[in-house]
Write a protein that holds these residues in place. Structure first.
Motif, PDB file in Angstrom:
ATOM      1  N   VAL A 192       4.220  17.924 -46.260  1.00  0.00           N
ATOM      2  CA  VAL A 192       3.263  17.808 -45.175  1.00  0.00           C
ATOM      3  C   VAL A 192       3.931  18.264 -43.893  1.00  0.00           C
ATOM      4  O   VAL A 192       5.074  17.892 -43.612  1.00  0.00           O
ATOM      5  CB  VAL A 192       2.741  16.373 -45.018  1.00  0.00           C
ATOM      6  CG1 VAL A 192       1.845  16.256 -43.789  1.00  0.00           C
ATOM      7  CG2 VAL A 192       1.969  15.957 -46.261  1.00  0.00           C
ATOM      8  N   GLN A 193       3.216  19.068 -43.126  1.00  0.00           N
ATOM      9  CA  GLN A 193       3.710  19.533 -41.846  1.00  0.00           C
ATOM     10  C   GLN A 193       2.719  19.188 -40.742  1.00  0.00           C
ATOM     11  O   GLN A 193       1.507  19.280 -40.946  1.00  0.00           O
ATOM     12  CB  GLN A 193       3.943  21.044 -41.857  1.00  0.00           C
ATOM     13  CG  GLN A 193       4.991  21.526 -42.849  1.00  0.00           C
ATOM     14  CD  GLN A 193       4.421  21.661 -44.247  1.00  0.00           C
ATOM     15  OE1 GLN A 193       3.299  22.134 -44.438  1.00  0.00           O
ATOM     16  NE2 GLN A 193       5.199  21.246 -45.242  1.00  0.00           N
ATOM     17  N   LEU A 194       3.241  18.795 -39.591  1.00  0.00           N
ATOM     18  CA  LEU A 194       2.435  18.563 -38.408  1.00  0.00           C
ATOM     19  C   LEU A 194       2.822  19.614 -37.379  1.00  0.00           C
ATOM     20  O   LEU A 194       3.988  19.706 -36.992  1.00  0.00           O
ATOM     21  CB  LEU A 194       2.664  17.164 -37.842  1.00  0.00           C
ATOM     22  CG  LEU A 194       2.401  15.982 -38.782  1.00  0.00           C
ATOM     23  CD1 LEU A 194       2.654  14.660 -38.054  1.00  0.00           C
ATOM     24  CD2 LEU A 194       0.980  16.021 -39.311  1.00  0.00           C
ATOM     25  N   VAL A 195       1.860  20.410 -36.949  1.00  0.00           N
ATOM     26  CA  VAL A 195       2.106  21.501 -36.018  1.00  0.00           C
ATOM     27  C   VAL A 195       1.451  21.166 -34.692  1.00  0.00           C
ATOM     28  O   VAL A 195       0.231  21.017 -34.615  1.00  0.00           O
ATOM     29  CB  VAL A 195       1.577  22.839 -36.563  1.00  0.00           C
ATOM     30  CG1 VAL A 195       1.846  23.953 -35.561  1.00  0.00           C
ATOM     31  CG2 VAL A 195       2.227  23.160 -37.898  1.00  0.00           C
ATOM     32  N   GLU A 196       2.268  21.073 -33.643  1.00  0.00           N
ATOM     33  CA  GLU A 196       1.800  20.689 -32.327  1.00  0.00           C
ATOM     34  C   GLU A 196       1.671  21.903 -31.417  1.00  0.00           C
ATOM     35  O   GLU A 196       2.395  22.891 -31.574  1.00  0.00           O
ATOM     36  CB  GLU A 196       2.770  19.675 -31.700  1.00  0.00           C
ATOM     37  CG  GLU A 196       2.883  18.393 -32.499  1.00  0.00           C
ATOM     38  CD  GLU A 196       4.138  17.629 -32.181  1.00  0.00           C
ATOM     39  OE1 GLU A 196       4.036  16.397 -31.980  1.00  0.00           O
ATOM     40  OE2 GLU A 196       5.216  18.242 -32.128  1.00  0.00           O
TER      41      GLU A 196
END
Length: 118
Positions: A2-6
């Protein structure tokens, strides 16, 4: 997994506004609570705001009335609208999400710099 891209960080003058976005991707079944934290140089990481899957929110006293957290579940995205920014808001802002996929885990974004200065 899982990746969170801000996105949305940057330099802004006192009194200005910014909107941070964070989109989750990867092996996701459901996302439950999401939130924003921040860490200023030499300081501990602190909670800014949280939001449940159903949309219930909590904001830290230091940002209440100025910042608003929101989310779009269909896009796996959480937002932080920041108004009336102050120099003391300068920090690295981190996105957080509780994700159910292969297992239940808490994930963090890489952080995005917000600098409030004239």
């Amino acid at each position: 997994q899982v990746q969170l891209v801000e996105s949305g960080g940057g330099l802004v003058q006192p009194g200005g506004s910014l909107r941070l976005s964070c989109a989750a991707s990867g092996s996701i079944f459901s996302i439950y609570d999401m939130g924003w934290y921040r860490q200023a140089p030499g300081k501990q990481r602190e909670l800014v705001a949280t939001i449940t899957r159903g949309g219930s929110t909590n904001h830290a006293d230091s940002v209440k009335g100025r910042f608003t957290i929101s989310r779009e579940n269909a896009k796996n995205t959480v937002y932080l609208q920041m108004n009336s920014l102050k120099p003391e808001d300068t920090a690295v802002y981190y996105c957080n999400a509780q994700v159910t996929g292969l297992s239940l885990r808490r994930y963090w974004g890489q952080g995005t710099q917000v600098t409030v200065s004239s």
